[in-house]
Design a protein around this motif. Structure first.
Motif, PDB file in Angstrom:
ATOM      1  N   ASN A  75       0.842   2.648  21.278  1.00  0.00           N
ATOM      2  CA  ASN A  75       1.246   4.027  21.325  1.00  0.00           C
ATOM      3  C   ASN A  75       0.276   4.992  20.795  1.00  0.00           C
ATOM      4  N   ILE A  76      -0.827   4.953  21.182  1.00  0.00           N
ATOM      5  CA  ILE A  76      -1.835   5.971  20.630  1.00  0.00           C
ATOM      6  C   ILE A  76      -2.421   6.555  22.094  1.00  0.00           C
ATOM      7  N   SER A  77      -3.355   7.344  21.721  1.00  0.00           N
ATOM      8  CA  SER A  77      -4.109   8.437  22.989  1.00  0.00           C
ATOM      9  C   SER A  77      -5.083   7.637  23.643  1.00  0.00           C
ATOM     10  N   LYS A  78      -5.553   8.065  24.692  1.00  0.00           N
ATOM     11  CA  LYS A  78      -6.513   7.571  25.283  1.00  0.00           C
ATOM     12  C   LYS A  78      -7.771   7.628  24.417  1.00  0.00           C
ATOM     13  N   PHE A  79      -8.043   8.693  23.924  1.00  0.00           N
ATOM     14  CA  PHE A  79      -9.219   8.912  22.999  1.00  0.00           C
ATOM     15  C   PHE A  79      -9.235   7.845  22.026  1.00  0.00           C
TER      16      PHE A  79
END
Length: 270
Positions: free
Chosen positions: A245-249
């Motif tokens: 559940n984290i960003s693409k970056f």
């Protein structure tokens, strides 16, 4: 029981040259629809063989596929897809074809008729009783495959097979036979069609089930796949994003650091 080579029986269709393209492909499609149902009937046999494969691989052994022509090529295809899909060594699942690598692209005359070369090919790869060998032959009569499995039996090497004729010599030789009876081909004797499709379906089951039980899959994801192209890198990033559940970056940073989905997820949770 008398052995009947169903794969060589006359097609249920005739005068194929008089059919339109639509008629041809409709008839082929109708025949193809019967293949999964034939595979379903063989699920108990498939399960029994896969249990043996898993036990051998978990104990450090290898899985060998042995075949000629289309059957040999299908075994090589399945074996070659295991390293990129599951991140396992190329030596874990090995496909061998009668006639050697040249036979992958071009037929090698009489290669499948040898009564000794199959075992020679296995011995060249230091086959032992830690390993398991699956012979693949639609007809169930290929000498190259049958003779190799006979030697496996003599040397306490577990043998299995995938064939499309009931009670064939190959099925009677293998300790764990898989018999998928698909019936006559649309084009009489062309076992690259329904028989080949059946073999591919079974091969998918064998390695996918085995790799899941070897821990090479998490949830329903290929967390150990090799990141060999941009598509797979993108898939890996998406898997990490979803799992953590984290960003693409952030997912890209983890992947760049650990170069593996499983390791990225593990360290991302710390």
């Amino acid at each position: 029981m008398n052995f009947i080579k169903i794969t060589e029986q006359d097609s249920n269709y005739n005068n194929l040259e008089e059919m339109s393209i639509r008629e041809i492909i409709t008839c082929i499609n109708n025949e193809d629809k019967t293949v999964p149902l034939a595979v379903e009937k063989a699920l108990p046999q498939i399960e029994a063989l896969i249990k043996q494969v898993v036990a051998k691989l978990k104990n450090g052994g290898r899985l060998f596929y042995l075949g000629a022509g289309t059957s040999g090529r299908l075994g090589i295809l399945d074996a070659s897809e295991c390293p990129p899909t599951f991140g396992v060594p190329h030596e874990l699942v090995i496909g061998i074809i009668a006639g050697g690598d040249n036979a992958i692209r071009k037929a090698v005359e009489n290669a499948e008729d040898s009564l000794t070369q199959g075992w020679i090919d296995l011995k060249e790869r230091d086959i032992t009783s830690n390993d398991i060998v699956i012979g693949i032959a639609a007809s169930g009569t290929t000498p190259y495959v049958i003779s190799a499995l006979e030697k496996c039996n003599e040397n306490n090497i577990i043998s299995g097979c995938i064939t499309c004729n009931k009670q064939s010599p190959l099925a009677l030789t293998a300790k764990f036979p898989i018999e998928v009876t698909v019936g006559p081909e649309f084009l009489t004797g062309s076992s690259r069609m329904k028989a080949g499709t059946a073999q591919k379906l079974v091969l998918n089951m064998i390695t996918t089930s085995a790799m899941i039980h070897l821990g090479k899959v998490k949830g329903n994801k290929m967390v150990d796949m090799q990141l060999s192209n941009n598509k797979l890198v993108e898939r890996a990033v998406n898997m990490i994003m979803s799992e953590l559940n984290i960003s693409k970056f952030e997912a890209s940073l983890l992947l760049n650091k650990y170069d593996n989905v499983r390791d990225s997820i593990y360290h991302g949770r710390k």
